[in-house]
Motif scaffolding. Structure first.
Motif, short mmCIF file in Angstrom:
data_model
loop_
_atom_site.label_atom_id
_atom_site.label_comp_id
_atom_site.label_asym_id
_atom_site.label_seq_id
_atom_site.Cartn_x
_atom_site.Cartn_y
_atom_site.Cartn_z
N THR A 1 -7.38 -9.23 2.50
CA THR A 1 -8.33 -9.21 3.46
C THR A 1 -7.72 -8.37 4.71
N SER A 2 -6.41 -8.66 4.88
CA SER A 2 -5.54 -7.66 5.78
C SER A 2 -5.71 -6.29 5.80
N VAL B 1 0.79 -1.07 0.08
CA VAL B 1 -0.04 -0.03 -0.03
C VAL B 1 0.82 1.05 0.02
N ILE B 2 0.68 1.86 -1.03
CA ILE B 2 1.62 3.28 -1.05
C ILE B 2 0.66 4.74 -1.03
N LYS C 1 -8.06 -0.78 6.74
CA LYS C 1 -8.93 0.41 6.33
C LYS C 1 -10.16 0.52 7.04
N ALA C 2 -10.55 -0.59 7.39
CA ALA C 2 -12.13 -0.52 8.35
C ALA C 2 -11.92 -0.23 9.96
N ASP C 3 -10.62 -0.13 10.33
CA ASP C 3 -10.33 -0.26 11.80
C ASP C 3 -10.94 1.39 12.17
N PRO C 4 -11.48 1.12 13.35
CA PRO C 4 -12.18 2.60 13.74
C PRO C 4 -11.03 3.73 14.18
N LEU C 5 -9.97 3.35 14.59
CA LEU C 5 -9.02 4.38 14.84
C LEU C 5 -8.27 4.76 13.57
N MET D 1 0.70 -3.30 12.54
CA MET D 1 1.41 -4.41 12.52
C MET D 1 1.03 -5.80 13.74
N ASP D 2 0.64 -5.27 14.64
CA ASP D 2 0.22 -6.27 15.90
C ASP D 2 -1.17 -6.74 15.33
N LYS D 3 -2.22 -6.05 14.87
CA LYS D 3 -3.25 -6.68 14.90
C LYS D 3 -3.89 -7.04 13.38
N TYR D 4 -3.39 -6.42 12.37
CA TYR D 4 -3.82 -6.61 11.02
C TYR D 4 -2.73 -7.19 10.18
N GLY D 5 -1.51 -7.67 10.55
CA GLY D 5 -0.67 -8.27 9.74
C GLY D 5 0.16 -7.65 9.04
N CYS D 6 0.35 -6.29 9.13
CA CYS D 6 1.28 -5.41 8.07
C CYS D 6 2.93 -6.09 8.48
N VAL D 7 3.30 -6.53 7.45
CA VAL D 7 4.85 -7.13 7.63
C VAL D 7 5.84 -6.06 7.67
#
Length: 98
Positions: A56-57, A4-5, A62-66, A29-35
């Protein structure tokens, strides 16, 4: 693997931006799997690239409330404009090889 750029023209950044940016990076990184995630600024331009295992990650992130709150603040003044690109990595290599 996907990248994602995020490219932006910086508007008005404040202390809240700095604090939220750090929280969001760790959350990705902790919750959504960003490498991997890195960002660079030069003048009034920012470029951030994050790497993800799958779409999916990315969609969950993108949908995370914060993250949605940060997007709203970004549109309201942190950024004058921005562009988000999602790309699939088909090939990669590095020197020296591991």
């Amino acid at each position: 693997m996907f990248a994602v750029i995020f490219r932006a023209e910086i508007g008005e950044l404040d202390q809240e931006y700095s604090e939220l940016a750090g929280k969001l990076r760790q959350l990705a990184m902790d919750k959504y799997g960003c490498v991997e995630f890195f960002a660079l600024c030069e003048g009034n331009q920012e470029v951030a690239i994050s790497y993800w295992p799958d779409m999916t990650s990315i969609q969950a992130w993108k949908a995370d409330p914060l993250h949605a709150q940060a997007q709203k603040k970004g549109r309201a003044g942190w950024y004058n404009r921005y562009l988000v690109q999602v790309a699939e990595i088909h090939r990669q290599y590095q020197v020296p090889a591991e």
